[in-house]
Design a protein around this motif. Sequence first.
Motif, PDB file in Angstrom:
ATOM      1  N   LEU A 156      -7.597   4.897   5.146  1.00  0.00           N
ATOM      2  CA  LEU A 156      -7.166   3.507   5.032  1.00  0.00           C
ATOM      3  C   LEU A 156      -6.987   2.917   6.429  1.00  0.00           C
ATOM      4  O   LEU A 156      -7.430   1.795   6.705  1.00  0.00           O
ATOM      5  N   ASP A 201      -3.829  17.070   0.708  1.00  0.00           N
ATOM      6  CA  ASP A 201      -3.936  15.848   1.508  1.00  0.00           C
ATOM      7  C   ASP A 201      -3.065  15.983   2.760  1.00  0.00           C
ATOM      8  O   ASP A 201      -2.045  15.318   2.892  1.00  0.00           O
ATOM      9  N   TRP A 246       0.829  -1.217   0.000  1.00  0.00           N
ATOM     10  CA  TRP A 246       0.000   0.000   0.000  1.00  0.00           C
ATOM     11  C   TRP A 246       0.858   1.258   0.000  1.00  0.00           C
ATOM     12  O   TRP A 246       0.443   2.292  -0.503  1.00  0.00           O
ATOM     13  N   HIS A 247       2.075   1.167   0.532  1.00  0.00           N
ATOM     14  CA  HIS A 247       2.970   2.325   0.513  1.00  0.00           C
ATOM     15  C   HIS A 247       3.324   2.723  -0.925  1.00  0.00           C
ATOM     16  O   HIS A 247       3.586   3.886  -1.208  1.00  0.00           O
ATOM     17  N   SER A 272      -5.845  10.714   3.262  1.00  0.00           N
ATOM     18  CA  SER A 272      -6.120   9.451   2.561  1.00  0.00           C
ATOM     19  C   SER A 272      -5.539   8.270   3.324  1.00  0.00           C
ATOM     20  O   SER A 272      -6.150   7.192   3.369  1.00  0.00           O
ATOM     21  N   GLU A 273      -4.369   8.449   3.949  1.00  0.00           N
ATOM     22  CA  GLU A 273      -3.819   7.372   4.773  1.00  0.00           C
ATOM     23  C   GLU A 273      -4.701   7.134   5.992  1.00  0.00           C
ATOM     24  O   GLU A 273      -4.921   5.981   6.400  1.00  0.00           O
ATOM     25  N   ALA A 290      -5.544   1.608  -2.788  1.00  0.00           N
ATOM     26  CA  ALA A 290      -5.278   0.699  -1.671  1.00  0.00           C
ATOM     27  C   ALA A 290      -6.533   0.501  -0.827  1.00  0.00           C
ATOM     28  O   ALA A 290      -6.819  -0.615  -0.373  1.00  0.00           O
ATOM     29  N   SER A 313      -2.270   5.468  -5.736  1.00  0.00           N
ATOM     30  CA  SER A 313      -3.291   6.241  -5.046  1.00  0.00           C
ATOM     31  C   SER A 313      -3.695   5.511  -3.778  1.00  0.00           C
ATOM     32  O   SER A 313      -3.856   4.292  -3.780  1.00  0.00           O
ATOM     33  N   ARG A 314      -3.826   6.260  -2.673  1.00  0.00           N
ATOM     34  CA  ARG A 314      -4.322   5.654  -1.430  1.00  0.00           C
ATOM     35  C   ARG A 314      -5.728   5.111  -1.642  1.00  0.00           C
ATOM     36  O   ARG A 314      -6.130   4.131  -1.008  1.00  0.00           O
ATOM     37  N   TRP A 315      -6.488   5.735  -2.534  1.00  0.00           N
ATOM     38  CA  TRP A 315      -7.847   5.246  -2.773  1.00  0.00           C
ATOM     39  C   TRP A 315      -7.806   3.874  -3.436  1.00  0.00           C
ATOM     40  O   TRP A 315      -8.667   3.038  -3.198  1.00  0.00           O
TER      41      TRP A 315
END
Length: 285
Positions: free
Chosen positions: A183, A159, A14-15, A179-180, A23, A19-21
């Motif tokens: 998640l 962000d 995920w790193h 965003s993180e 993940a 895009s965090r989205w």
Amino acid sequence: MTDIVDFGEFAGRWHRAASRWDALREFHDAWGYTVRPDAERWDRWSESGHKAYVRALMHGPEADEFEGVDLTLPIPAALDEWWELPFNSFAFDARIYETNPEYPPTVRPDPSGYGVANAVPEDSDLIPPGADRRVCVFMAENQYCNEWGYPAAEAHEPDPRVLVSLDEDEWALQARSISEFFLQLAVQRLPHELGRSVHFYDHDVDDMEALLTRVRAELPAFGFEPWYELQQDAIVHGGPDVLVYDMHGDMEGVTVVGRTARAVVDFAGRFGLDLDGVDLTEPGR
């Protein structure tokens, strides 16, 4: 959900996600979350009934519902993007999350008197000297024991970082971006709702420290900041079809959540844990 998901691999991947989205969507898919056909999307502008009641009680029926908002501050793009995600499990199943959204975000200290926390103290290095020390809160634990928000000084960023209130006068870093944070929030909530879980207390394990040492060595951590909530914090580790929550505070021990009951049994076998007499919580949805 037939194929095994290695959440240890996900923890590293995920790193690197574009895009965090992406993940976040992948995490929803891994746990089999789907939006119900009859589900209604939460209107981000809606005010909770309790907040409206308290506002009227404190300031009268004509009180300004935006009294706690600094309307001169922009709202970061990431927050609006999250609200619009078509797979947003909060927007369609808020009951899973046991949190209250604040939209538009309200500042701390809160001019309306509803929010709990104060600004980031002057002696904290979370905010540069001379910068605005207020926090724009966009989510809070149900009883407002913890509030999550971005620094007002970073409101112009798309962000920004997310801080969490530990008490009225103390804040800590919760996530490196909005965003993180979302998640993280999904990792804290969805598995417990959709998976099979068991909590091991000290008295359930012969040597809790030895267990934790093995978990930390063999199962990759997700790489988040510790999740702070209700006088405890948790670090999450990933393995084959399981997440392991290494918890400290009011609820010491280890919580294991599997996509299937078999995943929990396999974890227990791998780490020499006895499941006899330990309750396995079934999915809630």
